[in-house]
Motif scaffolding. Sequence first.
Motif, PDB file in Angstrom:
ATOM      1  N   UNK A   1     -34.349 -53.223  99.346  1.00 27.23           N
ATOM      2  CA  UNK A   1     -33.066 -53.481  98.827  1.00 27.23           C
ATOM      3  C   UNK A   1     -32.889 -54.904  99.474  1.00 27.23           C
ATOM      4  N   UNK A   2     -33.054 -55.420 100.477  1.00 26.99           N
ATOM      5  CA  UNK A   2     -32.862 -56.592 101.495  1.00 26.99           C
ATOM      6  C   UNK A   2     -33.646 -57.729 100.751  1.00 26.99           C
ATOM      7  N   UNK A   3     -34.957 -57.438 100.143  1.00 28.18           N
ATOM      8  CA  UNK A   3     -35.738 -58.229  99.582  1.00 28.18           C
ATOM      9  C   UNK A   3     -35.216 -58.831  98.439  1.00 28.18           C
ATOM     10  N   UNK A   4     -34.656 -57.632  97.569  1.00 28.40           N
ATOM     11  CA  UNK A   4     -34.282 -57.873  96.431  1.00 28.40           C
ATOM     12  C   UNK A   4     -33.233 -58.697  96.292  1.00 28.40           C
ATOM     13  N   UNK A   5     -32.171 -58.593  97.086  1.00 29.91           N
ATOM     14  CA  UNK A   5     -31.122 -58.967  97.471  1.00 29.91           C
ATOM     15  C   UNK A   5     -31.158 -60.506  97.780  1.00 29.91           C
ATOM     16  N   UNK A   6     -32.130 -60.692  98.527  1.00 33.62           N
ATOM     17  CA  UNK A   6     -32.355 -62.256  98.912  1.00 33.62           C
ATOM     18  C   UNK A   6     -32.650 -62.998  97.690  1.00 33.62           C
ATOM     19  N   UNK A   7     -33.516 -62.608  96.745  1.00 35.31           N
ATOM     20  CA  UNK A   7     -33.890 -63.101  95.635  1.00 35.31           C
ATOM     21  C   UNK A   7     -32.724 -63.578  94.535  1.00 35.31           C
ATOM     22  N   UNK A   8     -31.876 -62.452  94.650  1.00 39.40           N
ATOM     23  CA  UNK A   8     -30.830 -62.502  93.571  1.00 39.40           C
ATOM     24  C   UNK A   8     -29.604 -63.531  93.984  1.00 39.40           C
ATOM     25  N   UNK A   9     -29.452 -63.592  95.356  1.00 38.81           N
ATOM     26  CA  UNK A   9     -28.625 -64.415  96.105  1.00 38.81           C
ATOM     27  C   UNK A   9     -28.753 -65.839  95.527  1.00 38.81           C
ATOM     28  N   UNK A  10     -30.086 -66.231  95.664  1.00 41.21           N
ATOM     29  CA  UNK A  10     -30.306 -67.722  95.504  1.00 41.21           C
ATOM     30  C   UNK A  10     -30.217 -68.143  93.780  1.00 41.21           C
ATOM     31  N   UNK A  11     -30.435 -67.190  93.092  1.00 41.52           N
ATOM     32  CA  UNK A  11     -30.458 -67.438  91.440  1.00 41.52           C
ATOM     33  C   UNK A  11     -29.007 -67.418  91.340  1.00 41.52           C
ATOM     34  N   UNK A  12     -28.223 -66.715  91.698  1.00 39.77           N
ATOM     35  CA  UNK A  12     -26.959 -66.326  91.431  1.00 39.77           C
ATOM     36  C   UNK A  12     -26.142 -67.707  91.887  1.00 39.77           C
ATOM     37  N   UNK A  13     -26.414 -68.160  93.070  1.00 40.03           N
ATOM     38  CA  UNK A  13     -25.658 -69.359  93.404  1.00 40.03           C
ATOM     39  C   UNK A  13     -26.039 -70.469  92.773  1.00 40.03           C
ATOM     40  N   UNK A  14     -27.163 -70.655  92.294  1.00 38.44           N
ATOM     41  CA  UNK A  14     -27.546 -71.792  91.229  1.00 38.44           C
ATOM     42  C   UNK A  14     -26.975 -71.859  90.118  1.00 38.44           C
ATOM     43  N   UNK A  15     -26.810 -70.617  89.746  1.00 37.72           N
ATOM     44  CA  UNK A  15     -26.014 -70.585  88.096  1.00 37.72           C
ATOM     45  C   UNK A  15     -24.368 -70.753  88.518  1.00 37.72           C
ATOM     46  N   UNK A  16     -23.816 -70.189  89.607  1.00 38.99           N
ATOM     47  CA  UNK A  16     -22.473 -70.357  90.119  1.00 38.99           C
ATOM     48  C   UNK A  16     -22.174 -71.762  89.950  1.00 38.99           C
ATOM     49  N   UNK A  17     -23.102 -72.486  90.686  1.00 37.43           N
ATOM     50  CA  UNK A  17     -23.047 -74.233  91.007  1.00 37.43           C
ATOM     51  C   UNK A  17     -23.015 -74.765  89.514  1.00 37.43           C
ATOM     52  N   UNK A  18     -23.908 -74.438  88.565  1.00 36.35           N
ATOM     53  CA  UNK A  18     -23.925 -75.165  87.474  1.00 36.35           C
ATOM     54  C   UNK A  18     -22.654 -74.793  86.508  1.00 36.35           C
ATOM     55  N   UNK A  19     -22.347 -73.658  86.758  1.00 31.52           N
ATOM     56  CA  UNK A  19     -21.047 -73.380  85.771  1.00 31.52           C
ATOM     57  C   UNK A  19     -19.790 -74.387  86.416  1.00 31.52           C
ATOM     58  N   UNK A  20     -19.977 -74.441  87.564  1.00 30.57           N
ATOM     59  CA  UNK A  20     -18.721 -75.269  88.415  1.00 30.57           C
ATOM     60  C   UNK A  20     -19.084 -76.758  87.786  1.00 30.57           C
ATOM     61  N   UNK A  21     -20.301 -76.948  87.727  1.00 31.62           N
ATOM     62  CA  UNK A  21     -20.216 -78.571  87.229  1.00 31.62           C
ATOM     63  C   UNK A  21     -20.087 -78.828  85.686  1.00 31.62           C
ATOM     64  N   UNK A  22     -19.810 -77.761  85.112  1.00 33.60           N
ATOM     65  CA  UNK A  22     -19.487 -77.934  83.546  1.00 33.60           C
ATOM     66  C   UNK A  22     -20.250 -77.474  82.690  1.00 33.60           C
ATOM     67  N   UNK A  23     -21.514 -76.446  83.101  1.00 29.50           N
ATOM     68  CA  UNK A  23     -22.084 -75.823  82.036  1.00 29.50           C
ATOM     69  C   UNK A  23     -20.972 -75.265  81.073  1.00 29.50           C
ATOM     70  N   UNK A  24     -21.309 -75.318  79.763  1.00 25.27           N
ATOM     71  CA  UNK A  24     -20.354 -74.707  78.712  1.00 25.27           C
ATOM     72  C   UNK A  24     -20.648 -73.290  78.604  1.00 25.27           C
ATOM     73  N   UNK A  25     -19.575 -72.390  78.107  1.00 24.18           N
ATOM     74  CA  UNK A  25     -19.720 -71.156  77.852  1.00 24.18           C
ATOM     75  C   UNK A  25     -20.463 -71.129  76.414  1.00 24.18           C
ATOM     76  N   UNK A  26     -21.312 -70.261  76.152  1.00 18.99           N
ATOM     77  CA  UNK A  26     -21.606 -69.748  74.887  1.00 18.99           C
ATOM     78  C   UNK A  26     -21.492 -68.551  74.457  1.00 18.99           C
ATOM     79  N   UNK A  27     -21.928 -68.163  73.138  1.00 20.09           N
ATOM     80  CA  UNK A  27     -21.723 -66.743  72.518  1.00 20.09           C
ATOM     81  C   UNK A  27     -23.035 -66.117  72.158  1.00 20.09           C
ATOM     82  N   UNK A  28     -22.741 -64.864  72.194  1.00 17.87           N
ATOM     83  CA  UNK A  28     -24.041 -63.996  71.840  1.00 17.87           C
ATOM     84  C   UNK A  28     -23.882 -64.127  70.360  1.00 17.87           C
ATOM     85  N   UNK A  29     -24.867 -63.835  69.444  1.00 15.78           N
ATOM     86  CA  UNK A  29     -26.076 -63.460  69.974  1.00 15.78           C
ATOM     87  C   UNK A  29     -27.252 -64.714  69.539  1.00 15.78           C
ATOM     88  N   UNK A  30     -27.519 -65.439  70.586  1.00 14.21           N
ATOM     89  CA  UNK A  30     -28.238 -66.907  70.244  1.00 14.21           C
ATOM     90  C   UNK A  30     -29.362 -66.935  71.203  1.00 14.21           C
TER      91      UNK A  30
END
Length: 212
Positions: A183-212
């Motif tokens: 569980x800790x190993x999975x958690x560690x991998x997820x943390x880094x991915x999620x933070x990267x995406x949160x920062x990209x969104x903060x910097x203005x990555x636009x929202x998009x729609x399903x299904x594309x």
Amino acid sequence: SVGNTDSRGGLIVLEGLDRCGKTSQSGKLLSYLEGLGHSAELWRFPDRTTSVGQMISAYLLNQSQLDDHTIHLLFSANRWEKRSMMETKLKAGTTLIVDRYSYSGVAFSSAKGVDVEWCKAPEIGLLAPDVVLFLDIPPEKAAERGGYGGERYEHLEFQKKVAQCYQILRDSSWKIIDGCRGIEEVEKELRDIVVDHVLACKKGKPLSLLWS
Ligand code: 2DT
């Protein structure tokens, strides 16, 4: 794109078979993001608190019977009834960690034999996740973890079909996470991915729609 380029929250979806660890990892991600000072909320689908959600819950508990197409549309309606709140929260800068989304909708219904394109159609126009974290675990291994409740889909044979149906939904927003590890190993991998995406969104990555 829905046209907003201001700082916004990320739409982070966790997917996978029953017992893959989604729900525990969702909670851990929420605490982690909050600890870093981000505004974040944990959501899950189905949201059983709404009136549509109560119909879904009764179906999952085998307290009601519904045609496969009918229940599919209820699951989709359950996402549509939360869509505007979802957009509002994201635009206000709140990251949403979402335990299951449209991919569960399509995978579970198509596993019953419902046409995939038909399954996708009512999802078109919902907000597209910034990232889908797919916790990958063989169905046999998930079953060994125990704790299948008595709900409708919690059987090995059906989970095997769902696993196959998930495969065809993979797209560029997916990250395949080896969910067999601790569980800790999975958690560690997820943390880094999620933070990267949160920062990209903060910097203005636009929202998009399903299904594309
Ligand atoms: P949990 O609440 O334990 O995750 O189980 N499902 C879910 C669908 O069939 N379609 C959907 O759109 C969604 C979101 C997956 C919910 C069960 O309902 C299935 C397992």
